[in-house]
Design a protein around this motif. Sequence first.
Motif, PDB file in Angstrom:
ATOM      1  N   ASP A 572       0.814  -1.217   0.000  1.00 32.47           N
ATOM      2  CA  ASP A 572       0.000   0.000   0.000  1.00 32.47           C
ATOM      3  C   ASP A 572       0.848   1.269   0.000  1.00 32.47           C
ATOM      4  O   ASP A 572       0.343   2.370  -0.160  1.00 32.47           O
ATOM      5  CB  ASP A 572      -0.961   0.018   1.190  1.00 32.47           C
ATOM      6  CG  ASP A 572      -0.217   0.176   2.493  1.00 32.47           C
ATOM      7  OD1 ASP A 572       0.784  -0.537   2.675  1.00 32.47           O
ATOM      8  OD2 ASP A 572      -0.609   1.027   3.321  1.00 32.47           O
ATOM      9  N   MET A 573       2.151   1.119   0.221  1.00 35.16           N
ATOM     10  CA  MET A 573       3.026   2.286   0.210  1.00 35.16           C
ATOM     11  C   MET A 573       3.580   2.565  -1.185  1.00 35.16           C
ATOM     12  O   MET A 573       4.169   3.606  -1.430  1.00 35.16           O
ATOM     13  CB  MET A 573       4.217   2.071   1.146  1.00 35.16           C
ATOM     14  CG  MET A 573       3.878   2.230   2.602  1.00 35.16           C
ATOM     15  SD  MET A 573       5.197   1.541   3.589  1.00 35.16           S
ATOM     16  CE  MET A 573       6.544   2.593   3.121  1.00 35.16           C
ATOM     17  N   VAL A 574       3.431   1.568  -2.045  1.00 33.67           N
ATOM     18  CA  VAL A 574       4.084   1.690  -3.346  1.00 33.67           C
ATOM     19  C   VAL A 574       3.179   2.456  -4.304  1.00 33.67           C
ATOM     20  O   VAL A 574       2.012   2.122  -4.467  1.00 33.67           O
ATOM     21  CB  VAL A 574       4.404   0.295  -3.914  1.00 33.67           C
ATOM     22  CG1 VAL A 574       4.989   0.416  -5.296  1.00 33.67           C
ATOM     23  CG2 VAL A 574       5.357  -0.412  -2.995  1.00 33.67           C
ATOM     24  N   SER A 575       3.713   3.474  -4.897  1.00 35.22           N
ATOM     25  CA  SER A 575       2.942   4.236  -5.872  1.00 35.22           C
ATOM     26  C   SER A 575       3.577   4.066  -7.253  1.00 35.22           C
ATOM     27  O   SER A 575       4.617   3.425  -7.389  1.00 35.22           O
ATOM     28  CB  SER A 575       2.909   5.712  -5.488  1.00 35.22           C
ATOM     29  OG  SER A 575       4.209   6.231  -5.503  1.00 35.22           O
ATOM     30  N   THR A 576       2.932   4.652  -8.243  1.00 31.73           N
ATOM     31  CA  THR A 576       3.516   4.584  -9.584  1.00 31.73           C
ATOM     32  C   THR A 576       4.085   5.944  -9.941  1.00 31.73           C
ATOM     33  O   THR A 576       3.739   6.948  -9.337  1.00 31.73           O
ATOM     34  CB  THR A 576       2.457   4.187 -10.624  1.00 31.73           C
ATOM     35  OG1 THR A 576       1.337   5.051 -10.436  1.00 31.73           O
ATOM     36  CG2 THR A 576       2.041   2.762 -10.471  1.00 31.73           C
ATOM     37  N   SER A 577       4.924   5.945 -10.951  1.00 30.12           N
ATOM     38  CA  SER A 577       5.601   7.188 -11.284  1.00 30.12           C
ATOM     39  C   SER A 577       4.660   8.133 -12.019  1.00 30.12           C
ATOM     40  O   SER A 577       3.679   7.726 -12.624  1.00 30.12           O
ATOM     41  CB  SER A 577       6.835   6.898 -12.124  1.00 30.12           C
ATOM     42  OG  SER A 577       6.452   6.222 -13.277  1.00 30.12           O
TER      43      SER A 577
ATOM     44  N   LYS B  57       2.266  10.455   5.105  1.00 27.57           N
ATOM     45  CA  LYS B  57       2.446   9.012   4.971  1.00 27.57           C
ATOM     46  C   LYS B  57       3.540   8.736   3.947  1.00 27.57           C
ATOM     47  O   LYS B  57       3.534   9.327   2.863  1.00 27.57           O
ATOM     48  CB  LYS B  57       1.144   8.394   4.497  1.00 27.57           C
ATOM     49  CG  LYS B  57       1.199   6.893   4.408  1.00 27.57           C
ATOM     50  CD  LYS B  57      -0.006   6.346   3.687  1.00 27.57           C
ATOM     51  CE  LYS B  57       0.183   4.863   3.427  1.00 27.57           C
ATOM     52  NZ  LYS B  57      -0.823   4.293   2.558  1.00 27.57           N
ATOM     53  N   PRO B  58       4.489   7.856   4.304  1.00 29.00           N
ATOM     54  CA  PRO B  58       5.544   7.582   3.323  1.00 29.00           C
ATOM     55  C   PRO B  58       4.996   6.823   2.124  1.00 29.00           C
ATOM     56  O   PRO B  58       4.337   5.799   2.270  1.00 29.00           O
ATOM     57  CB  PRO B  58       6.555   6.744   4.101  1.00 29.00           C
ATOM     58  CG  PRO B  58       5.786   6.171   5.232  1.00 29.00           C
ATOM     59  CD  PRO B  58       4.686   7.124   5.551  1.00 29.00           C
ATOM     60  N   MET B  59       5.265   7.365   0.959  1.00 30.71           N
ATOM     61  CA  MET B  59       4.938   6.659  -0.280  1.00 30.71           C
ATOM     62  C   MET B  59       6.214   6.594  -1.088  1.00 30.71           C
ATOM     63  O   MET B  59       6.982   7.557  -1.131  1.00 30.71           O
ATOM     64  CB  MET B  59       3.887   7.424  -1.090  1.00 30.71           C
ATOM     65  CG  MET B  59       2.525   7.492  -0.472  1.00 30.71           C
ATOM     66  SD  MET B  59       1.683   5.912  -0.502  1.00 30.71           S
ATOM     67  CE  MET B  59       1.120   5.834  -2.193  1.00 30.71           C
ATOM     68  N   LEU B  60       6.462   5.480  -1.731  1.00 27.82           N
ATOM     69  CA  LEU B  60       7.690   5.381  -2.497  1.00 27.82           C
ATOM     70  C   LEU B  60       7.492   4.483  -3.701  1.00 27.82           C
ATOM     71  O   LEU B  60       6.454   3.829  -3.840  1.00 27.82           O
ATOM     72  CB  LEU B  60       8.837   4.862  -1.618  1.00 27.82           C
ATOM     73  CG  LEU B  60       8.551   3.732  -0.634  1.00 27.82           C
ATOM     74  CD1 LEU B  60       8.437   2.428  -1.363  1.00 27.82           C
ATOM     75  CD2 LEU B  60       9.630   3.679   0.403  1.00 27.82           C
ATOM     76  N   LEU B  61       8.483   4.473  -4.550  1.00 27.13           N
ATOM     77  CA  LEU B  61       8.418   3.616  -5.734  1.00 27.13           C
ATOM     78  C   LEU B  61       9.249   2.367  -5.543  1.00 27.13           C
ATOM     79  O   LEU B  61       8.879   1.286  -5.980  1.00 27.13           O
ATOM     80  CB  LEU B  61       8.881   4.367  -6.981  1.00 27.13           C
ATOM     81  CG  LEU B  61       7.742   5.021  -7.751  1.00 27.13           C
ATOM     82  CD1 LEU B  61       7.144   6.151  -6.957  1.00 27.13           C
ATOM     83  CD2 LEU B  61       8.200   5.509  -9.085  1.00 27.13           C
ATOM     84  N   ASN B  62      10.409   2.538  -4.926  1.00 31.21           N
ATOM     85  CA  ASN B  62      11.200   1.367  -4.574  1.00 31.21           C
ATOM     86  C   ASN B  62      12.229   1.748  -3.526  1.00 31.21           C
ATOM     87  O   ASN B  62      12.385   2.911  -3.185  1.00 31.21           O
ATOM     88  CB  ASN B  62      11.864   0.741  -5.806  1.00 31.21           C
ATOM     89  CG  ASN B  62      12.697   1.746  -6.564  1.00 31.21           C
ATOM     90  OD1 ASN B  62      13.236   2.681  -5.976  1.00 31.21           O
ATOM     91  ND2 ASN B  62      12.817   1.562  -7.856  1.00 31.21           N
ATOM     92  N   ARG B  63      12.927   0.755  -3.014  1.00 32.63           N
ATOM     93  CA  ARG B  63      13.765   1.004  -1.855  1.00 32.63           C
ATOM     94  C   ARG B  63      15.026   1.814  -2.166  1.00 32.63           C
ATOM     95  O   ARG B  63      15.366   2.724  -1.405  1.00 32.63           O
ATOM     96  CB  ARG B  63      14.132  -0.327  -1.191  1.00 32.63           C
ATOM     97  CG  ARG B  63      14.700  -0.115   0.187  1.00 32.63           C
ATOM     98  CD  ARG B  63      15.087  -1.419   0.839  1.00 32.63           C
ATOM     99  NE  ARG B  63      13.978  -2.084   1.474  1.00 32.63           N
ATOM    100  CZ  ARG B  63      13.718  -3.374   1.321  1.00 32.63           C
ATOM    101  NH1 ARG B  63      14.448  -4.105   0.527  1.00 32.63           N
ATOM    102  NH2 ARG B  63      12.725  -3.924   1.976  1.00 32.63           N
ATOM    103  N   PRO B  64      15.744   1.534  -3.243  1.00 39.01           N
ATOM    104  CA  PRO B  64      16.976   2.301  -3.497  1.00 39.01           C
ATOM    105  C   PRO B  64      16.737   3.799  -3.549  1.00 39.01           C
ATOM    106  O   PRO B  64      17.600   4.589  -3.180  1.00 39.01           O
ATOM    107  CB  PRO B  64      17.444   1.811  -4.865  1.00 39.01           C
ATOM    108  CG  PRO B  64      16.678   0.611  -5.160  1.00 39.01           C
ATOM    109  CD  PRO B  64      15.534   0.494  -4.245  1.00 39.01           C
ATOM    110  N   GLN B  65      15.541   4.173  -3.969  1.00 38.26           N
ATOM    111  CA  GLN B  65      15.185   5.577  -3.996  1.00 38.26           C
ATOM    112  C   GLN B  65      15.433   6.208  -2.627  1.00 38.26           C
ATOM    113  O   GLN B  65      16.045   7.267  -2.506  1.00 38.26           O
ATOM    114  CB  GLN B  65      13.700   5.638  -4.341  1.00 38.26           C
ATOM    115  CG  GLN B  65      13.224   6.932  -4.864  1.00 38.26           C
ATOM    116  CD  GLN B  65      11.719   7.001  -4.871  1.00 38.26           C
ATOM    117  OE1 GLN B  65      11.009   6.053  -4.525  1.00 38.26           O
ATOM    118  NE2 GLN B  65      11.214   8.135  -5.263  1.00 38.26           N
TER     119      GLN B  65
END
Lengths: 627, 292, 154, 365
Positions: A572-577, B57-65
């Motif tokens: 649920d934390m993962v978004s798209t670019s 709220k933390p939102m991210l695309l991937n971890r290395p970011q």
Amino acid sequence: MNAGLLALLLVFLPVLMGLLSLAARKISVQKAVVGIMAITMVLLSLALFWEMYSTGADVLSFDADEILIAGVGIPISLLIAALDFALMAYFIFIGVQYRNTVVIIFGLLQLIPLGILEAMEFGHTVSPSIVIDYLAVIMALVISIVGSIIIVYALKYMDEDQRQARFFAVMTIFLGAMNGAVFSNNLLWLFFFWEVTTLCCFLLIRHERTKEANESALRALIYTLGGGVAFAFAIVLIFTQMETLSLEEVLVSGGIAAWAIAPVALMALAAFTKAAQVPFQSWLLGAMIAPTPVSALLHSSTMVKLGVYLLIRISPAIAWETSLMWLVASVGAISFLGTAILAVMQTNAKRVLAYSTIGNLGLIIMCVGINTSFAISAAIVLLIFHAVSKALLFMTVGVVKHEAQTLDIEEMENLRCKLPFVAGAMLIGIFTIMLPPFGMFAGKWLIVEAASSGFPIVILLLAIGSAVTALYYAKWMGRIMTVGATCDLPAAVKSKLSKIYKITLGALVACAIALSLLIFQVVQYLVNPYILSVFGETPLSDFEAVLPLIVMLVLFGGVVLLTMKFVKIRPDMVSTSYMGGENFEYKLAGAYYDKRVPDAGVTYIFNFVATIVVVAMLMVALLTEVI
Amino acid sequence: MDWWVLLAIQIAIIVLAPFLAAILLGLDRIITARMQNRVGPPVLQVLYDFFKLIGKKPMLLNRPQVIFAVLYLMFVAFAFVLFVLGLDLIIIFFAAAAGSVFLAVGAFTVRSPYSHMGANRELLQIAAYEPVFLLALLLIGIQAGSFNVADLYAVGDLMILLPLVFVALIAVLVIKLQKSPYDVATAHQEIVSGPYIEYSGPYLAITKLGHWYEFALMLGVITLFFNSDNIVVSIIVKIALIAVAMLVVQVIDNVTARLTKERMLKFTATFGIIVIAANYAIIVVLQNVGVI
Amino acid sequence: MQVMELKTTPEDLDSKIYKMFQLGARLVVITGNDLGNGKFEIIYHFSKGAEMTNIKIEIEENRQIESVTGLFPYADIMESELLDYFGIKVAGAKPNVFLEAGSGICTPLRKEKKPEEKPKATERPKVEDSPAKDLMSVVDKKLANKGIPKGGAD
Amino acid sequence: MATGTRISVVPLGAQHPVLPEPVALKLSLEEEKVVDVGITLGYCHRGIEKAAELNDFKQNVFLCGRVCGICSHHHTTTYVDVIETMMNIEAPERARLIRTIYSELERLHSHTLILGLIADAMGYENLFMQTWRDREIVMDLFELMSGNRVHYDVNQIGGVRRDIGYDMVKKIDKGMDALEGKFKILSKSYLNDPTFKKRTKAIGVLSKAEAHTYGVVGPTARGSDVPEDIRATGDSHYAAYNMLHFTPQVEEDGDIYSRVKVRVRECFQSIDLIRQTIGHMRDGPIAVRVQGKPNGEAVARVEAPRGELFYYAKGNNTNNLERVKIRTPSYVNIPALRYMIMGEEFAEVPVIIASIDPCLSCTDR
């Protein structure tokens, strides 16, 4: 154990083992032989270092006059002379075989001075014939450890190759020849081993026997043979002027002979060809056709390193003439900047690495040109770190080629997901070659410090070059880290990796990290003794100066590990670019700037400038003699 | 001064400097707004944004970011720490440069066209300003006879001898502060903030903090140009130097359109290097004449 | 403003339009019009200075008409509109320039559509290279325009 | 080996900071050079043509005003014109003069808007802010005259709904003086600023021949040396242009700078035209009664700020129209945009887009 014996073993063991493996018909036996040789080489080189360290001596000298074969004592000098002639003959044979007049001419050009020399100096003995100082030990360690790891790696890499037996024989002989060149004090021996590496290089590049491989091999042969010609004439000059063939004696003579600068300039020229400096770089780029372990070997521990080794070795002689220092430094600086700009335009990983090798060797050569105690320390540190990191990078690229069938940096996207271990190793390789906490930076920092004692144009080239270097490595680093979000979720699929790959890559990663962490110890126990023996001072004995670097390294490791541990990713934390609200498959191509500034044009400009500098170097050498 | 007082002051500077830099950026926003006939946000708006971002709220695309964002912060902060501790300028420079490179790599880690374009432009920017910055530092170091910041603070006449280096540093500051005409990497009308585009919430706050540290470091380098035995005079002139630099940057920002990346590269590299070389030549001439 | 009306047949359309092209007239727009009973009217509005010429044709439903993009490259968007709003088939016109593919809305400007005649969203012509709504790619247009003299009368 | 075939495909829009309205450009980039452009429209499609068929033809005046926010007066004018042509109605002279004042004020407001946006697209925030501040004068005049800042809805079939009083005329005159003074200062930035010139000269070029080939209209055409201006063709019974003296503003180069220059000069021209119009104002009726129902076909053209605005209407002798076709200027300018963008840098794309003053809500209707 006797250090002299160790040195001889380091030279002859690989040669013997290579011949043995060639004799053994079974591939499994060969592999075992090669494997054992690799381990023995590592142990022997470490033992050599221990021997030096425990005796506390700066330099150990030995005479190796005779070798007993079947109870008959044969003078080694004679043996080497005979082999040398055989080698020249073989080169000429290659020239005839490929109908290449340049090779024949170069072969003859070497044969003639050599013949004259052998006739003149017959009975002349060089004592000591073997000199082991810390520079030689460092080289032996690099050659034996990094070289061995590459050969073990090749065991897996060359698994399906048809000509494995030959391949491994040449590879191991290569290591032996390198060690031989490093330990020789007799210039003729050095020349012989120098030419053996040329031959090995030729054979390895030719390995695939395709048309392209043949052409590339021949080109490499022409360039390095040309350097060999310069070397041969340098030796003749030295012998006629100084009546000696001992490198040690030449270097301490202080250039008293009338014609002292010319041979130094000629030897520098030979070193430039060997180290593939601009404008002689094209052979090293062509050498990319060879299997990846060959590239790794040529670029990291052998061949090109012999060129810079020779330059570091004759660096006291370069200091005889200030303008020579300038010109040598300029060649290095031009190579550094030119290849950095060229590397930005490449998408082929091996070519990027090749350009980066030339650039890094340029840095080392620049240090030799600057020629302060500080700069020479920097040069040696760079030599060590570059060998490890470059071998690591080439090997990871090789694995990627095997596992993902690509050499293209653009296609290394998602590598972190597919081959996490390799991507990690590659990343560490890039870090160690480029970024502050690691080795390369230490070298750069030293150069900046050293360059600030003069050489403004060199500083300028360096400042621009290092910024551009960051550009192409960062692009690469970014590309292998580019992944979609799914990679970090537990369900991601990862492929398996062969054990040999894991061990060899792991060993080099460990080496790279250990060297970086122990940079102060490396300098203190390996580099400083040599610098002390040459300059009588050690500029780098201050631990505090290195401390921030180590802190940075720890910082880096800490951040990476802690972030990996504490940044938990839930779906649920993962978004798209951000795509502007659109939703289509898009492509990402990197920036190469090659449309604006064409590759060939840059090469031409830098070749042109560097040619002028090299010619100027030779002219200066001649003119100082004549005037 | 007792060592613990010194330590306390140093720690205070390290912790407070980015926020002071943020307030300065807030002032910058107000002055810019006034130049554009606007009222502008409150001075502390930059900080309000920052704390609001942290709370998201933390939102991210991937971890290395995240890894590279933290690395960016850590390295520029470390560079600043070294600066405050008065250590070697060259190491400080490389730590900060590494930070910038990490920011670009962080932008590369996500699959996003704008982020990649921004990262490419960021790297080009680094290639443009880094040589100038490095040469400026080298000249400062050579002139002062030492690369240690602590020693540099004892040298009084840098501004008199190196005025053109100061000019070159302003050119670098324009890029570092992401101001027109050379804000190509973060051009929001083209590539929507480039390298920062995929950061949000606390991770964006991290990059912001890193930016402030970078800014503070730049200002720190600017303060090196004047030192006096009288501490009050010293501080006043240092503040004046910062104010002058900021105002110049602001005016430049307000009277120019954004230029393209090629122009940025050409201008910064040639102008910066020529200016520094001229300064160096002048010094050499003066030394030979015997004026200094 | 002088407005000229010109009625013609689909067969004769090409020559009429070519005449307008030769005159150096500008294609203002193409208007579609549902006449009911499966008949459509298409008006090509041309302008030259203060004069306007409307070339009108009437076609049956399902009859494909020729594209004029060869002479007036910017007509592609107008032809796409005919396709999108009326379902009039124009040779080479790309669908879904104005209406989203698969949105269920189609041929909105037709009159008195009976529910069962309404083509389903899935029946709509697909874009060759979705997922991108790659509509008016310039390159192929450029190729198509090759050999046609640029510009009008002057 | 250097490779030249690496293409990134990058979206610009549908939502992008530089685009005031949604349009999706799919750009194929070679490094950052644009090698192919695809355009998707229809994000603002509101079915206005369909709605116009369902409404009473008198109500449609207000509907057509909603096609576009910036040039709403021109849309109503064109609609009114097409119906008046169809029904053979002549609006009184005072109504035509009032329409002219509104038209030219709207042109000022549209041109200053897009000039500001062009400045913003190249990161020139200061100029953008200054321009938009001065635009407020026009907006205030609109509020004074009609009570609204954006949708004035003063047109009706057969005339206008609101008169302009004597006080208002004086205020308009004063406003024009103020605007002229301010705009003289601003125009220096647009025409002489070196960084502005660097971003606009020889970029996004549309040559005269290409302008013909791609059928562009309005300032985009006039920037490419095509002197096409509906106001000047004598085709203006809807307004009072035949009573005024002016010539179309034309520039030769066809680049962004030319388009900007045309707009800057047209702003001064509009100020001048408003003053001329005020001079012609005489007392009289502002509307005539409309009788009967529209029947037959008619077309009408108006020079909107962005270029030629075209309406086609077909009546069937009922209160509802059979068909209303709206062709806005951006409708032909946007396809030409593709050819302007081709071969340019990515960084120039936003400025090129802004330079044709695209109106997507118009285009999609």
